[in-house]
Write a protein that holds these residues in place. Structure first.
Motif, PDB file in Angstrom:
ATOM      1  N   VAL A 133       0.814  -1.219   0.000  1.00  0.00           N
ATOM      2  CA  VAL A 133       0.000   0.000   0.000  1.00  0.00           C
ATOM      3  C   VAL A 133       0.846   1.267   0.000  1.00  0.00           C
ATOM      4  O   VAL A 133       0.322   2.359   0.199  1.00  0.00           O
ATOM      5  N   GLY A 134       2.158   1.130  -0.198  1.00  0.00           N
ATOM      6  CA  GLY A 134       3.017   2.300  -0.338  1.00  0.00           C
ATOM      7  C   GLY A 134       3.598   2.852   0.945  1.00  0.00           C
ATOM      8  O   GLY A 134       4.252   3.898   0.925  1.00  0.00           O
ATOM      9  N   ALA A 135       3.403   2.157   2.058  1.00  0.00           N
ATOM     10  CA  ALA A 135       3.909   2.666   3.336  1.00  0.00           C
ATOM     11  C   ALA A 135       5.431   2.779   3.321  1.00  0.00           C
ATOM     12  O   ALA A 135       6.002   3.765   3.815  1.00  0.00           O
ATOM     13  N   GLN A 136       6.113   1.778   2.745  1.00  0.00           N
ATOM     14  CA  GLN A 136       7.567   1.844   2.652  1.00  0.00           C
ATOM     15  C   GLN A 136       8.011   2.718   1.477  1.00  0.00           C
ATOM     16  O   GLN A 136       9.090   3.309   1.514  1.00  0.00           O
ATOM     17  N   THR A 137       7.182   2.804   0.455  1.00  0.00           N
ATOM     18  CA  THR A 137       7.504   3.632  -0.706  1.00  0.00           C
ATOM     19  C   THR A 137       7.723   5.084  -0.285  1.00  0.00           C
ATOM     20  O   THR A 137       8.671   5.746  -0.734  1.00  0.00           O
ATOM     21  N   VAL A 138       6.848   5.580   0.573  1.00  0.00           N
ATOM     22  CA  VAL A 138       6.980   6.958   1.066  1.00  0.00           C
ATOM     23  C   VAL A 138       8.308   7.138   1.782  1.00  0.00           C
ATOM     24  O   VAL A 138       8.987   8.164   1.614  1.00  0.00           O
ATOM     25  N   GLN A 139       8.708   6.140   2.580  1.00  0.00           N
ATOM     26  CA  GLN A 139       9.980   6.234   3.284  1.00  0.00           C
ATOM     27  C   GLN A 139      11.152   6.283   2.301  1.00  0.00           C
ATOM     28  O   GLN A 139      12.124   7.017   2.503  1.00  0.00           O
ATOM     29  N   LEU A 140      11.063   5.525   1.226  1.00  0.00           N
ATOM     30  CA  LEU A 140      12.144   5.503   0.238  1.00  0.00           C
ATOM     31  C   LEU A 140      12.304   6.851  -0.460  1.00  0.00           C
ATOM     32  O   LEU A 140      13.416   7.378  -0.576  1.00  0.00           O
ATOM     33  N   VAL A 141      11.206   7.413  -0.939  1.00  0.00           N
ATOM     34  CA  VAL A 141      11.317   8.642  -1.733  1.00  0.00           C
ATOM     35  C   VAL A 141      11.585   9.865  -0.874  1.00  0.00           C
ATOM     36  O   VAL A 141      12.169  10.846  -1.352  1.00  0.00           O
ATOM     37  N   THR A 142      11.171   9.842   0.390  1.00  0.00           N
ATOM     38  CA  THR A 142      11.495  10.972   1.261  1.00  0.00           C
ATOM     39  C   THR A 142      12.911  10.866   1.814  1.00  0.00           C
ATOM     40  O   THR A 142      13.581  11.876   2.022  1.00  0.00           O
ATOM     41  N   GLY A 143      13.397   9.632   2.026  1.00  0.00           N
ATOM     42  CA  GLY A 143      14.755   9.443   2.530  1.00  0.00           C
ATOM     43  C   GLY A 143      15.811   9.621   1.463  1.00  0.00           C
ATOM     44  O   GLY A 143      16.960   9.967   1.768  1.00  0.00           O
TER      45      GLY A 143
END
Length: 276
Positions: A47-57
């Motif tokens: 659901v993109g929970a880790q995706t957000v962490q990747l693109v913000t980090g």
């Protein structure tokens, strides 16, 4: 490779994954940084929970996120648009064993909470290896339910955790896979594999972890398999409620809870490059 996601595709599960990602962002992702312009493949974005962490980090990366569930992909797209507007993400629906990308087309691979659901995780890692350039990296993060221990100790609570582990095995996965990451990656042909524990400990002096992890991540994860466990005859409704109540005591004053995730990084053979 179809998978039987033991926790289910529900609104409650989406909330649990969100709470988990936010609560554990620094612990799990603090050391994951990719240079701007890197092409990164996220396998099993959910659901993109880790995706957000990747693109913000790692701002400025070109991220390609893949999942086998079209419903999850739709939720991931909406999440990233809302929480990380401007991030460069391509979305693909597909099976990780049959991805349509050219060999050596990514600088880095990222796999988080995926291997635990696969019947042949080492095979999947070997298949993914061809997609990364020589000297590129793979980062893998997984939990290990055998690392869960808590106070007050309770056989009733432990029985529910065992239900979760057994149900995942019946679905073709392995809830104890975290401890296996180093040999799995080495066996799949990656070089210079390093693995380490990422431990969560919560007590009343750490209320954000008690709420965000003990209650909203771990207990919620156990609760997600209630109907499956009852249908399989693993527990009765009364036994389930007794076990949940015992597990909840670890989130109350005087209670403690411990869990270990494992993170591993390896290099794709044929070159030297930084690990993510």
């Amino acid at each position: 490779m179809g998978t039987d996601y033991v926790h289910g595709y529900t609104a409650d599960e989406t909330r649990r994954l969100t709470d988990q990602a936010r609560t554990l962002a620094d612990l799990l992702h603090g050391s994951t940084r990719y240079p701007a312009g890197s092409r990164v493949l996220e396998v099993g974005c959910g659901v993109g929970a880790q995706t957000v962490q990747l693109v913000t980090g790692s701002p400025g990366i070109d991220l390609v996120s893949v999942d086998i569930s079209e419903e999850s992909l739709a939720l991931a797209k909406a999440r990233v648009a809302a929480e990380a507007p401007g991030a460069r993400v391509e979305w693909h629906h597909g099976d990780l064993l049959e991805l349509p990308f050219e060999d050596r087309s990514f600088d880095h691979l990222f796999v988080c909470f995926v291997l635990e659901h696969l019947p042949e995780p080492q095979q999947a890692l070997a298949v993914l290896r061809r997609l990364a350039r020589p000297g590129g990296s793979i980062t893998v993060i997984e939990g290990d339910h055998g690392s869960a221990f808590f106070h007050p100790r309770s056989d009733d609570a432990q029985a529910l955790i065992d239900c979760l582990t057994d149900l995942q095995a019946l679905a073709g996965g392995d809830a104890l896979i975290g401890r296996q990451l180093q040999p799995l990656l080495a066996g799949a042909g990656y070089d210079d594999v390093r693995a380490w524990p990422c431990t969560v400990y919560a007590d009343e002096t750490l209320p954000h972890l008690v709420d965000g992890f003990t209650r909203k991540t771990f207990i919620a994860m156990v609760e997600s398999v209630r109907e499956r466990a009852l249908a399989a005859g693993m527990r009765t409704p009364a036994q389930w409620e007794q076990g949940i109540r015992a597990l909840e005591r670890s989130a109350e004053p005087g209670g403690t809870f411990h869990y270990t995730f494992f993170k591993a990084v390896g290099l794709v053979p044929g070159g030297a490059g930084p690990c993510g």
